[in-house]
Motif scaffolding. Sequence first.
Motif, short mmCIF file in Angstrom:
data_model
loop_
_atom_site.label_atom_id
_atom_site.label_comp_id
_atom_site.label_asym_id
_atom_site.label_seq_id
_atom_site.Cartn_x
_atom_site.Cartn_y
_atom_site.Cartn_z
N TYR A 37 -3.91 59.01 107.08
CA TYR A 37 -3.33 60.34 107.16
C TYR A 37 -3.67 61.16 105.91
O TYR A 37 -4.08 62.31 106.01
CB TYR A 37 -1.81 60.25 107.34
CG TYR A 37 -1.15 61.59 107.42
CD1 TYR A 37 -1.27 62.37 108.57
CD2 TYR A 37 -0.42 62.10 106.36
CE1 TYR A 37 -0.67 63.61 108.65
CE2 TYR A 37 0.18 63.34 106.43
CZ TYR A 37 0.05 64.09 107.58
OH TYR A 37 0.63 65.32 107.65
N VAL A 38 -3.53 60.56 104.74
CA VAL A 38 -3.84 61.27 103.49
C VAL A 38 -5.32 61.65 103.46
O VAL A 38 -5.69 62.76 103.08
CB VAL A 38 -3.45 60.42 102.27
CG1 VAL A 38 -4.01 60.99 100.98
CG2 VAL A 38 -1.94 60.29 102.19
N GLY A 39 -6.20 60.74 103.87
CA GLY A 39 -7.62 61.04 103.91
C GLY A 39 -7.95 62.14 104.88
O GLY A 39 -8.78 63.01 104.61
N TRP A 40 -7.33 62.14 106.04
CA TRP A 40 -7.57 63.16 107.04
C TRP A 40 -7.14 64.53 106.53
O TRP A 40 -7.87 65.52 106.68
CB TRP A 40 -6.82 62.81 108.32
CG TRP A 40 -7.16 63.69 109.46
CD1 TRP A 40 -8.19 63.53 110.35
CD2 TRP A 40 -6.48 64.88 109.85
NE1 TRP A 40 -8.18 64.55 111.26
CE2 TRP A 40 -7.14 65.40 110.98
CE3 TRP A 40 -5.37 65.56 109.35
CZ2 TRP A 40 -6.73 66.56 111.62
CZ3 TRP A 40 -4.97 66.72 109.98
CH2 TRP A 40 -5.63 67.21 111.10
N ALA A 43 -9.53 65.69 103.78
CA ALA A 43 -10.80 66.14 104.36
C ALA A 43 -10.64 67.49 105.04
O ALA A 43 -11.54 68.34 104.96
CB ALA A 43 -11.33 65.10 105.34
N ALA A 44 -9.54 67.70 105.69
CA ALA A 44 -9.33 68.95 106.40
C ALA A 44 -9.31 70.14 105.43
O ALA A 44 -9.74 71.24 105.79
CB ALA A 44 -8.02 68.90 107.19
N PHE A 45 -8.81 69.92 104.21
CA PHE A 45 -8.71 71.01 103.26
C PHE A 45 -9.89 71.10 102.30
O PHE A 45 -10.03 72.11 101.61
CB PHE A 45 -7.41 70.89 102.45
CG PHE A 45 -6.19 71.23 103.26
CD1 PHE A 45 -5.98 72.53 103.72
CD2 PHE A 45 -5.27 70.26 103.60
CE1 PHE A 45 -4.87 72.84 104.48
CE2 PHE A 45 -4.16 70.56 104.35
CZ PHE A 45 -3.95 71.86 104.79
N THR A 46 -10.73 70.08 102.22
CA THR A 46 -11.79 70.10 101.22
C THR A 46 -13.20 70.13 101.81
O THR A 46 -14.11 70.62 101.15
CB THR A 46 -11.69 68.87 100.30
OG1 THR A 46 -11.77 67.68 101.08
CG2 THR A 46 -10.39 68.87 99.52
N VAL A 47 -13.41 69.63 103.01
CA VAL A 47 -14.74 69.57 103.58
C VAL A 47 -15.03 70.87 104.33
O VAL A 47 -14.25 71.28 105.19
CB VAL A 47 -14.88 68.35 104.52
CG1 VAL A 47 -16.22 68.34 105.22
CG2 VAL A 47 -14.66 67.07 103.74
N ARG A 48 -16.15 71.52 104.00
CA ARG A 48 -16.47 72.79 104.66
C ARG A 48 -16.91 72.56 106.09
O ARG A 48 -16.55 73.31 106.99
CB ARG A 48 -17.56 73.52 103.90
CG ARG A 48 -17.09 74.04 102.57
CD ARG A 48 -18.13 74.94 101.95
NE ARG A 48 -19.42 74.27 101.86
CZ ARG A 48 -20.55 74.88 101.64
NH1 ARG A 48 -20.57 76.18 101.51
NH2 ARG A 48 -21.68 74.22 101.55
#
Length: 65
Positions: A37-40, A43-48
Amino acid sequence: MAGAERAATCRSLRPALVGRLAFVFVAPLMPTCTAWYVGWVAAAFTVRAYPSEVGVRRWLEERAG
């Protein structure tokens, strides 16, 4: 009166044991689920753009141009 107390004890003992058993099965999975969950969320907020999106975009550009 003793029979009523014994029945109340049995009724409260079963849910307690079921709760403990459920906790024994769920507890080892909690760190994995939390890390996923933390990784998801990270990623949702940092990966373009996800790699699959980049691949599709490149494929469409090659196909169109």
